[in-house]
Design a protein around this motif. Structure first.
Motif, short mmCIF file in Angstrom:
data_model
loop_
_atom_site.label_atom_id
_atom_site.label_comp_id
_atom_site.label_asym_id
_atom_site.label_seq_id
_atom_site.Cartn_x
_atom_site.Cartn_y
_atom_site.Cartn_z
N ASP A 227 0.85 -1.19 0.00
CA ASP A 227 0.00 0.00 0.00
C ASP A 227 0.89 1.24 0.00
O ASP A 227 1.86 1.32 0.76
N SER B 194 -6.88 1.68 -6.01
CA SER B 194 -6.28 2.86 -5.39
C SER B 194 -4.76 2.71 -5.33
O SER B 194 -4.13 2.41 -6.35
N ASP B 195 -4.17 2.87 -4.15
CA ASP B 195 -2.70 2.76 -4.04
C ASP B 195 -2.27 1.42 -3.48
O ASP B 195 -1.19 1.30 -2.92
N GLU B 196 -3.14 0.41 -3.59
CA GLU B 196 -2.77 -0.89 -3.02
C GLU B 196 -2.80 -2.00 -4.06
O GLU B 196 -3.49 -1.90 -5.08
MG MG Z 1 -4.56 2.48 0.30
#
Ligand code: MG
Ligand code: ATP
Ligand code: ATP
Ligand code: MG
Ligand code: MG
Ligand code: MG
Length: 256
Positions: A32, A78-80
Motif C-alpha cells: 500500500d 487505489s494505491d494498493e
Molecule cells: Mg490504500
C-alpha cells in the motif's frame, strides 16, 4: 579489546529469528502506498479516480508477476495491490521479511521507472514508497473471501469518493460534503448521484468500480495431432467481478 576476526557467523545468526509462513497456504503480499493522499495531491491526480495513476499501478503489478513466477493472481485498487502466491511456493523458503521486501521494492522501483510513460508531462517530485505485509490464507473459501473483501472495499470507497468529489466540484465545502454523506446507504448515494448530477453509477468506468485483476492468460493450443496444450502466454489486466463465482469457474487453474 575485541578481536573482530573471531566473530563467527553462527554466533551472529543466533540472533536472527527464522520466521516462516505456514506451508501449503496461499500467501498474500499486500502493498500500500505510504501517504498517497498527499502524493496524489502533490502530483495533481484527478479526483476521485486518476486513470493514468491506476494504469501505472497496473503496469508495475504486471512487471511483478513477470519477475516473481510463483505469483498466480494480483488484485489492485487505489494505491494498493495484493499479490497471491501459489500454495506451495518456496520463494525465499517462505520467509516473510524477504518475500515482502523483494516484492515491495521491485514494485516501487518499477513504479518510478514507468512514471514517465504514464505521466509524460508531470515531473515525479519525490520518491514514493510502499509498505507491505504477508498473510497466509489456509483454504480456498478463505482466499476467495479475502479477494471479495478487497473488492467490496473498492466498491464502497469508490461510491463514497464519487459522491464526495461531485459535491465538492459542484461548490460544496469538504465539510459540507462529508456531512451530507454521513450515514448514507448505497441506495441513497446512487440516488444522490442520479438526482443531483445525472450520473448512473453503473455506467462509470469498470476499472473504477471493480479494480484491476492481473494474471497469466493461459492460452489453449491445438497441436497437429489434436492434443490440447496450455501455454502461459502473457500477463493480462482485466476488471472482472471477483466476488461472484463466474470468473473463478472460467479460470479454474488460478487458485488450484
Ligand atoms: Mg490504500
Ligand atoms: P497510508 O500511508 O496510511 O496508506 P494514504 O494517504 O496512502 O495513507 P490510503 O488509505 O492508502 O491513504 O488511501 C490512498 C489515497 O491515495 C486515497 O485516499 C486517494 O486520496 C489517493 N489515491 C490513490 N490512488 C489514486 C488515484 N488513482 N486517483 C486519485 N487519488 C488516488
Ligand atoms: P542474492 O540475491 O542472493 O543476494 P547477489 O548476487 O546479490 O545474490 P550477494 O551475496 O548479495 O549476491 O553479493 C552481491 C554481489 O553484487 C557481489 O558479489 C558483487 O558481485 C556485486 N556487487 C555489489 N556491489 C558491488 C559494487 N559496488 N561493485 C562491484 N560489484 C558489486
Ligand atoms: Mg499503509
Ligand atoms: Mg496508502
Ligand atoms: Mg544480494
Amino acid at each position: 579489546e575485541q578481536n573482530v576476526n573471531n566473530i563467527k557467523q553462527e554466533y551472529m545468526k543466533l540472533f536472527q529469528f527464522e520466521n516462516k509462513l505456514l506451508p501449503f497456504t496461499w500467501i498474500v503480499i499486500r502493498i500500500d502506498g505510504s501517504h498517497f493522499h498527499r502524493f496524489s495531491e502533490v502530483h495533481g491526480f484527478e479526483k476521485p479516480n486518476d486513470e493514468q495513476a491506476l494504469k501505472l499501478m497496473n503496469s508495475s503489478a504486471v512487471a511483478v508477476l513477470e519477475e516473481f513466477k510463483d505469483i498466480v493472481f494480483a488484485y489492485g485498487v487505489s494505491d494498493e495491490y495484493s499479490f497471491i502466491l501459489k500454495r506451495n511456493t518456496q520463494l525465499y523458503q517462505r520467509r516473510p521479511s524477504e518475500m515482502v521486501s523483494a516484492i515491495v521494492s521491485f514494485f516501487s522501483s518499477t513504479y518510478v521507472m514507468n512514471w514517465k510513460e504514464y505521466f509524460p508531462k508531470k515531473e515525479l517530485k519525490f520518491p514514493p514508497n510502499f509498505d507491505g505485509r504477508g498473510v497466509c490464507y489456509p483454504s480456498y473459501e478463505i482466499i476467495r473471501d479475502y479477494l471479495a473483501w478487497r473488492q467490496v472495499d473498492c466498491h464502497i470507497n469508490n461510491q463514497y469518493n464519487t459522491c464526495f468529489w461531485m459535491l465538492v466540484k459542484s461548490g460544496k465545502t469538504t465539510k459540507e460534503a462529508q456531512s451530507l454523506l454521513k450515514g448514507t446507504q448505497t441506495q441513497e448515494k446512487n440516488q444522490m448521484l442520479l438526482n443531483l448530477f445525472n450520473i448512473d453509477y453503473k455506467t462509470l468506468p469498470i476499472i473504477f468500480r471493480n479494480g484491476s485483476s492481473v494474471f497469466w492468460d493461459k492460452e489453449m493450443m491445438l497441436t497437429d495431432n489434436g492434443v490440447i496444450t496450455k501455454s502461459y502466454k502473457k500477463v493480462v489486466v482485466e476488471h472482472p467481478n471477483i466476488i461472484e463465482d463466474c470468473f473463478w469457474e472460467t479460470h479454474p487453474l488460478i487458485l488450484q
